[in-house]
Motif scaffolding. Structure first.
Motif, PDB file in Angstrom:
ATOM      1  N   THR A   6      85.035  23.663  -0.084  1.00  0.00           N
ATOM      2  CA  THR A   6      83.941  22.703  -0.047  1.00  0.00           C
ATOM      3  C   THR A   6      82.968  23.130   1.043  1.00  0.00           C
ATOM      4  OG1 THR A   6      85.166  21.300   1.493  1.00  0.00           O
ATOM      5  CG2 THR A   6      85.334  20.753  -0.842  1.00  0.00           C
ATOM      6  N   THR A   8      79.515  21.975   3.104  1.00  0.00           N
ATOM      7  CA  THR A   8      78.608  20.876   3.411  1.00  0.00           C
ATOM      8  C   THR A   8      77.279  21.461   3.858  1.00  0.00           C
ATOM      9  OG1 THR A   8      79.334  20.753   5.714  1.00  0.00           O
ATOM     10  CG2 THR A   8      80.497  19.359   4.117  1.00  0.00           C
ATOM     11  N   PHE A  10      72.783  21.183   3.344  1.00  0.00           N
ATOM     12  CA  PHE A  10      71.700  20.736   2.482  1.00  0.00           C
ATOM     13  C   PHE A  10      70.802  21.905   2.135  1.00  0.00           C
ATOM     14  CE2 PHE A  10      70.345  20.186   6.865  1.00  0.00           C
ATOM     15  CZ  PHE A  10      69.110  20.812   6.875  1.00  0.00           C
ATOM     16  N   ARG A  25      64.650  18.026  -2.463  1.00  0.00           N
ATOM     17  CA  ARG A  25      66.038  18.450  -2.339  1.00  0.00           C
ATOM     18  C   ARG A  25      66.414  19.380  -3.480  1.00  0.00           C
ATOM     19  NH1 ARG A  25      71.374  14.807  -2.781  1.00  0.00           N
ATOM     20  NH2 ARG A  25      72.777  16.295  -1.804  1.00  0.00           N
ATOM     21  N   ASP A  27      69.727  21.130  -5.574  1.00  0.00           N
ATOM     22  CA  ASP A  27      71.103  20.786  -5.907  1.00  0.00           C
ATOM     23  C   ASP A  27      72.074  21.443  -4.926  1.00  0.00           C
ATOM     24  OD1 ASP A  27      72.783  19.570  -8.222  1.00  0.00           O
ATOM     25  OD2 ASP A  27      73.711  21.503  -7.762  1.00  0.00           O
ATOM     26  N   ASP A  28      73.185  20.770  -4.665  1.00  0.00           N
ATOM     27  CA  ASP A  28      74.172  21.286  -3.711  1.00  0.00           C
ATOM     28  C   ASP A  28      74.785  22.619  -4.130  1.00  0.00           C
ATOM     29  OD1 ASP A  28      73.753  19.201  -1.963  1.00  0.00           O
ATOM     30  OD2 ASP A  28      75.505  18.051  -2.622  1.00  0.00           O
ATOM     31  N   THR A  29      74.739  22.951  -5.429  1.00  0.00           N
ATOM     32  CA  THR A  29      75.285  24.246  -5.850  1.00  0.00           C
ATOM     33  C   THR A  29      74.505  25.402  -5.235  1.00  0.00           C
ATOM     34  OG1 THR A  29      73.942  24.254  -7.860  1.00  0.00           O
ATOM     35  CG2 THR A  29      76.195  23.388  -8.045  1.00  0.00           C
ATOM     36  N   LEU A  31      73.935  25.791  -2.263  1.00  0.00           N
ATOM     37  CA  LEU A  31      74.566  26.144  -0.987  1.00  0.00           C
ATOM     38  C   LEU A  31      75.652  27.195  -1.149  1.00  0.00           C
ATOM     39  CD1 LEU A  31      74.936  22.588   0.581  1.00  0.00           C
ATOM     40  CD2 LEU A  31      73.255  24.344   1.181  1.00  0.00           C
ATOM     41  N   THR A  32      76.113  27.393  -2.365  1.00  0.00           N
ATOM     42  CA  THR A  32      77.189  28.360  -2.592  1.00  0.00           C
ATOM     43  C   THR A  32      76.800  29.475  -3.549  1.00  0.00           C
ATOM     44  OG1 THR A  32      78.101  26.949  -4.335  1.00  0.00           O
ATOM     45  CG2 THR A  32      79.030  26.697  -2.117  1.00  0.00           C
ATOM     46  N   LEU A  54      68.180  26.537   3.465  1.00  0.00           N
ATOM     47  CA  LEU A  54      69.554  26.115   3.243  1.00  0.00           C
ATOM     48  C   LEU A  54      70.302  26.095   4.563  1.00  0.00           C
ATOM     49  CD1 LEU A  54      68.484  27.398   0.536  1.00  0.00           C
ATOM     50  CD2 LEU A  54      70.849  27.990   0.052  1.00  0.00           C
ATOM     51  N   LEU A 160      69.302  12.069   2.276  1.00  0.00           N
ATOM     52  CA  LEU A 160      70.638  12.654   2.069  1.00  0.00           C
ATOM     53  C   LEU A 160      71.743  11.691   2.450  1.00  0.00           C
ATOM     54  CD1 LEU A 160      70.082  16.266   3.402  1.00  0.00           C
ATOM     55  CD2 LEU A 160      70.036  15.485   1.049  1.00  0.00           C
TER      56      LEU A 160
END
Length: 160
Positions: A6, A8, A10, A25, A27-29, A31-32, A54, A160
């Motif tokens: 996981t 965390t 933004f 914003r 999408d959180d995807t 970040l990876t 990011l 957020l």
């Protein structure tokens, strides 16, 4: 490289068009997955600047700026590639190597002039990156302040 279960943080898209800034914003995807981040930013077509900021796990930040020939990239600390896939992907695209695991220094890599045309000259970005006592979100806030989109950036973070 360890795969992060996981992550965390933004991701914020920044657009400057007709002399005005807008932030939104991502999408959180993003970040990876570097490819996802680049694709999402490319969807934000604009005649002006488009880039992504990011902040990942209070460890490092990435600036992504799509261009016709790919993407300009900046990673605040190359050592993050030892633990984070997105940082490793940035290094791969930049054809750069990760530092040795025992390095205790911040090793920025990528285009230090990535935001020079919007108010963040290379020497100032370098100073911000070397402020190691600051968290990535604080460093990105300084960048937003210097470039002139601090209010728009803060409004996104407040959601957020």
């Amino acid at each position: 490289m360890a795969v992060q279960e996981t992550v965390t943080g933004f991701a914020v898209a920044v657009v400057r068009e007709d002399g005005r800034w807008r932030c939104g914003r991502l999408d959180d995807t993003t970040l990876t997955e570097l490819d996802t981040a680049i694709t999402e930013l490319r969807k934000l077509r604009s005649t002006g600047a488009v880039f992504g900021l990011l902040a990942v796990d209070d460890e490092f930040f990435v600036i992504i700026r799509p261009s016709p020939g790919g993407a300009a990239l900046f990673l605040s600390d190359a050592a993050a590639a030892l633990d984070y896939d997105i940082a490793a992907d940035v290094l791969d695209l930049l054809r750069a190597e990760a530092p040795d695991d025992d390095d205790d220094v911040v090793w920025p890599v990528g285009d230090l002039e990535i935001l020079a045309d919007v108010g963040m000259p290379e020497p100032e970005l370098e100073v911000i990156v070397n402020e190691i006592e600051l968290y990535p979100d604080e460093q990105l806030q300084m960048i937003a302040q210097r470039c002139g989109f601090a209010d728009e950036y803060a409004a996104v973070l407040d959601e957020l």
